[in-house]
Scaffold this active site. Structure first.
Site, PDB file in Angstrom:
ATOM      1  N   CYS A  85       0.843  -1.208   0.000  1.00 26.05           N
ATOM      2  CA  CYS A  85       0.000   0.000   0.000  1.00 26.05           C
ATOM      3  C   CYS A  85       0.876   1.256   0.000  1.00 26.05           C
ATOM      4  CB  CYS A  85      -0.904  -0.050   1.232  1.00 26.05           C
ATOM      5  SG  CYS A  85      -1.732   1.481   1.644  1.00 26.05           S
ATOM      6  N   CYS A  96       0.155   3.838   2.719  1.00 27.00           N
ATOM      7  CA  CYS A  96       0.603   3.297   4.016  1.00 27.00           C
ATOM      8  C   CYS A  96       2.087   3.564   4.217  1.00 27.00           C
ATOM      9  CB  CYS A  96       0.363   1.790   4.079  1.00 27.00           C
ATOM     10  SG  CYS A  96      -1.354   1.284   3.955  1.00 27.00           S
TER      11      CYS A  96
END
Length: 106
Positions: free
Chosen positions: A32, A35
């Protein structure tokens, strides 16, 4: 340092051990992009708020906890106190929103 909770048992124990302190959990994934971008800021916040407990859960490695907590998108930051999830949460790499919710709930 922010530790990973690798199992549902780790998650449950961490909430129990925290007592009435605020716990923030970053539900994240290695693939991600957002993230990874907020990860260094999350570590900074752990230093900035020493009275708050910070953890991470990798949704692929600890899918049991991610499913139990109904995580639909990453990153999702959930807040817990006295072993219970608070209604507040932050979805997405929103540093300002995350900092605001930590201050509000600690």
């Amino acid at each position: 340092m922010v530790n990973f909770l690798k199992t549902k048992a780790d998650f449950d124990q961490a909430l129990k051990d925290a007592g009435d302190k605020l716990v923030v959990i970053d539900f994240t994934a290695s693939w991600c992009g957002p993230c990874q971008r907020i990860a260094p800021k999350y570590v900074e916040m752990a230093k900035e708020f020493p009275d708050v407990i910070f953890y991470k859960v990798d949704v692929d490695e600890n899918d049991e906890t991610a499913e139990a907590e109904k995580i639909q998108a990453m990153p999702t930051f959930k807040f817990y106190k006295s072993g219970k999830a608070l209604s507040d949460y932050v979805q997405g790499a929103n540093e300002a929103g995350l900092r605001e919710k930590i201050k509000k709930n600690k």
